[in-house]
Design an enzyme around this catalytic site. Structure first.
Site, mmCIF file in Angstrom:
data_model
loop_
_atom_site.group_PDB
_atom_site.id
_atom_site.type_symbol
_atom_site.label_atom_id
_atom_site.label_comp_id
_atom_site.label_asym_id
_atom_site.label_seq_id
_atom_site.Cartn_x
_atom_site.Cartn_y
_atom_site.Cartn_z
ATOM 1 C CG ASP A 256 4.986 4.988 -6.288
ATOM 2 O OD1 ASP A 256 4.970 5.606 -5.385
ATOM 3 O OD2 ASP A 256 3.787 4.161 -6.319
ATOM 4 C CG ASN B 286 1.149 11.140 1.227
ATOM 5 O OD1 ASN B 286 0.257 12.702 0.872
ATOM 6 N ND2 ASN B 286 1.053 10.544 0.480
ATOM 7 N N GLY C 191 -2.532 9.471 4.730
ATOM 8 C CA GLY C 191 -2.466 8.397 3.275
ATOM 9 C C GLY C 191 -0.555 7.843 3.109
ATOM 10 C CD GLN C 192 4.799 9.134 6.373
ATOM 11 O OE1 GLN C 192 4.120 10.195 6.523
ATOM 12 N NE2 GLN C 192 6.153 9.391 6.417
ATOM 13 C CG HIS D 127 7.826 8.947 0.601
ATOM 14 N ND1 HIS D 127 7.776 8.065 1.823
ATOM 15 C CD2 HIS D 127 6.687 8.832 -0.360
ATOM 16 C CE1 HIS D 127 6.814 8.579 1.884
ATOM 17 N NE2 HIS D 127 6.570 7.867 0.680
ATOM 18 C CG HIS E 83 4.648 10.905 -3.193
ATOM 19 N ND1 HIS E 83 4.154 9.554 -3.870
ATOM 20 C CD2 HIS E 83 4.924 11.068 -2.180
ATOM 21 C CE1 HIS E 83 3.909 8.828 -3.228
ATOM 22 N NE2 HIS E 83 3.784 9.893 -2.394
HETATM 23 P P1 5GP Z 1 3.203 7.607 1.008
HETATM 24 O O1 5GP Z 1 1.285 6.404 0.725
HETATM 25 O O2 5GP Z 1 3.823 6.814 2.107
HETATM 26 O O3 5GP Z 1 2.828 8.982 0.461
HETATM 27 O O4 5GP Z 1 3.764 6.589 -0.242
HETATM 28 C C1 5GP Z 1 4.352 5.882 -0.653
HETATM 29 C C2 5GP Z 1 4.405 5.281 -1.623
HETATM 30 O O5 5GP Z 1 5.972 4.487 -2.259
HETATM 31 C C3 5GP Z 1 3.497 4.350 -2.211
HETATM 32 O O6 5GP Z 1 3.393 5.379 -3.511
HETATM 33 C C4 5GP Z 1 4.362 3.281 -2.894
HETATM 34 O O7 5GP Z 1 3.552 3.107 -4.674
HETATM 35 C C5 5GP Z 1 5.236 3.251 -3.311
HETATM 36 N N1 5GP Z 1 5.901 1.789 -2.453
HETATM 37 C C6 5GP Z 1 6.337 1.052 -2.037
HETATM 38 N N2 5GP Z 1 6.969 0.374 -1.855
HETATM 39 C C7 5GP Z 1 7.694 0.734 -2.513
HETATM 40 C C8 5GP Z 1 8.600 -0.014 -2.788
HETATM 41 O O8 5GP Z 1 9.291 -1.084 -2.937
HETATM 42 N N3 5GP Z 1 9.385 0.532 -4.186
HETATM 43 C C9 5GP Z 1 8.880 1.135 -5.254
HETATM 44 N N4 5GP Z 1 9.917 1.790 -6.001
HETATM 45 N N5 5GP Z 1 7.659 2.074 -4.236
HETATM 46 C C10 5GP Z 1 7.720 1.556 -3.662
#
Ligand code: 5GP
Length: 111
Positions: A26, A82, A88-89, A95, A97
């Site tokens: 991440d 999420n 928080g998504q 994906h 985490h």
């Molecule tokens: P969400 O909030 O949708 O559950 O998580 C999205 C996650 O993707 C966040 O923790 C954010 O830091 C990560 N993320 C978003 N864009 C990128 C990217 O381009 N590269 C990487 N490595 N992580 C990303």
């Protein structure tokens, strides 16, 4: 957006890869080990959709998470999906985490 990671358009450090899933760090880590595991398919916004359509791929994500936690920490891990903007998504390509390492005193992703 994660489709561009799958296609290689956005370069990332691939930590694990199978026919169906890939894993990469991440970019904004919330734990000593914070890895995202995603299906290569861009068809599913969230884990419920993936579970209904491709339960084997979901099982593979869990298995890869376990393997990564063993490689990068002590084998113990927290797995978070999420599912929905209000919890928080921010990226609507399902994906997992994978959080590992010492998580004491650390808040949950998205808080
Ligand atoms: P969400 O909030 O949708 O559950 O998580 C999205 C996650 O993707 C966040 O923790 C954010 O830091 C990560 N993320 C978003 N864009 C990128 C990217 O381009 N590269 C990487 N490595 N992580 C990303």
């Amino acid at each position: 957006m994660f489709g561009k990671i799958v296609s290689g358009e956005i370069p990332v450090e691939i930590l694990a890869e199978t026919d169906r899933v890939i894993a990469f760090p991440d970019m904004n880590p919330q734990a000593p080990v914070h890895i995202l595991v995603i299906p290569k398919s861009t068809a599913y916004d969230n884990v419920a959709e993936l579970a209904a359509a491709e339960p084997d791929t979901l099982a593979e994500i869990v298995s890869v998470a376990q393997q990564l936690a063993a490689e990068h920490a002590n084998g113990e891990f927290r797995l978070i999906f999420n599912s929905g903007a209000t919890v928080g998504q921010t990226v609507f390509h399902v994906h997992a985490h994978v959080l590992a390492g010492d998580l004491e005193e650390r808040s949950l992703v998205g808080s």
